[in-house]
Motif scaffolding. Sequence first.
Motif, PDB file in Angstrom:
ATOM      1  N   ILE A  35      12.915  -1.027   2.677  1.00 23.47           N
ATOM      2  CA  ILE A  35      11.986  -0.936   1.735  1.00 23.47           C
ATOM      3  C   ILE A  35      10.458  -1.543   2.279  1.00 23.47           C
ATOM      4  CG2 ILE A  35      11.253  -2.132  -0.462  1.00 23.47           C
ATOM      5  CD1 ILE A  35      13.965  -1.169  -1.289  1.00 23.47           C
ATOM      6  N   GLU A  36      10.987  -2.962   3.212  1.00 27.51           N
ATOM      7  CA  GLU A  36       9.744  -4.316   3.688  1.00 27.51           C
ATOM      8  C   GLU A  36       9.000  -3.509   4.227  1.00 27.51           C
ATOM      9  OE1 GLU A  36       7.541  -6.804   3.837  1.00 27.51           O
ATOM     10  OE2 GLU A  36       8.567  -6.659   2.162  1.00 27.51           O
ATOM     11  N   GLN A  37      10.005  -2.445   5.186  1.00 26.63           N
ATOM     12  CA  GLN A  37       9.161  -1.906   6.580  1.00 26.63           C
ATOM     13  C   GLN A  37       8.004  -0.494   5.876  1.00 26.63           C
ATOM     14  OE1 GLN A  37      12.240  -0.251   9.302  1.00 26.63           O
ATOM     15  NE2 GLN A  37      12.332  -2.105  10.081  1.00 26.63           N
ATOM     16  N   ALA A  38       8.504   0.060   4.673  1.00 24.87           N
ATOM     17  CA  ALA A  38       7.778   1.030   3.806  1.00 24.87           C
ATOM     18  C   ALA A  38       5.883   0.067   3.147  1.00 24.87           C
ATOM     19  CB  ALA A  38       8.536   1.727   2.776  1.00 24.87           C
ATOM     20  N   LYS A  39       6.235  -1.209   2.952  1.00 22.24           N
ATOM     21  CA  LYS A  39       5.757  -1.506   1.949  1.00 22.24           C
ATOM     22  C   LYS A  39       4.708  -2.173   3.220  1.00 22.24           C
ATOM     23  CE  LYS A  39       5.095  -5.987   0.274  1.00 22.24           C
ATOM     24  NZ  LYS A  39       5.494  -7.063  -0.492  1.00 22.24           N
ATOM     25  N   ARG A  40       5.059  -2.824   4.092  1.00 19.74           N
ATOM     26  CA  ARG A  40       3.944  -2.962   5.662  1.00 19.74           C
ATOM     27  C   ARG A  40       3.160  -1.855   5.885  1.00 19.74           C
ATOM     28  NH1 ARG A  40       7.487  -5.248   9.826  1.00 19.74           N
ATOM     29  NH2 ARG A  40       8.977  -6.048   7.853  1.00 19.74           N
ATOM     30  N   ALA A  41       4.130   0.052   6.345  1.00 16.30           N
ATOM     31  CA  ALA A  41       3.287   0.200   6.963  1.00 16.30           C
ATOM     32  C   ALA A  41       2.312   0.862   6.320  1.00 16.30           C
ATOM     33  CB  ALA A  41       4.432   1.357   7.226  1.00 16.30           C
ATOM     34  N   ALA A  42       3.120   1.067   4.473  1.00 16.47           N
ATOM     35  CA  ALA A  42       1.339   1.710   3.771  1.00 16.47           C
ATOM     36  C   ALA A  42       0.364   0.655   3.376  1.00 16.47           C
ATOM     37  CB  ALA A  42       2.336   1.532   2.125  1.00 16.47           C
ATOM     38  N   GLU A  43       0.406  -0.718   4.068  1.00 22.87           N
ATOM     39  CA  GLU A  43      -0.586  -1.554   3.823  1.00 22.87           C
ATOM     40  C   GLU A  43      -1.385  -1.225   4.433  1.00 22.87           C
ATOM     41  OE1 GLU A  43       1.260  -5.787   3.417  1.00 22.87           O
ATOM     42  OE2 GLU A  43       1.416  -4.649   1.523  1.00 22.87           O
TER      43      GLU A  43
END
Length: 133
Positions: A35-43
């Motif tokens: 989830i943290e990886q997804a959040k960073r990638a979205a940003e």
Amino acid sequence: MVMHNPYATYQNNSVTTSTPGELTLMLYNGCLKFIEQAKRAAELGQIEQKNTAVQKAQAIISELMITLDASFPVAKDMLVLYEFANSRLVDGNIQNDSKLFEEAAEIITEFRDTWKQVIQLNRQKQYGNVSEI
């Protein structure tokens, strides 16, 4: 000559020697990592990486849902929360909204922290002492 990756060997050993409770904890931690990886990638606007990370987190949530023991009344409530966390991941992926990923992470973090307490209480009951996880 075959080169062995010591980190991969350690990971494999930690999985094969862990208790079911520890494996569940690993799933929660893995889900939070993705989830943290997804959040960073979205940003960062990294759409493909975001999607891959979301799919991995969803796979873990699916596994947690499948392995729920329905004989306990709390399982129904847990299932609803897992479904909600999963829906936040889907919506966050579609809308490219890291805040929705954070909502999913909050739910999974609560489950993870509660599960850690259960493991510690079980160890205390079983062995008379609590070891940090």
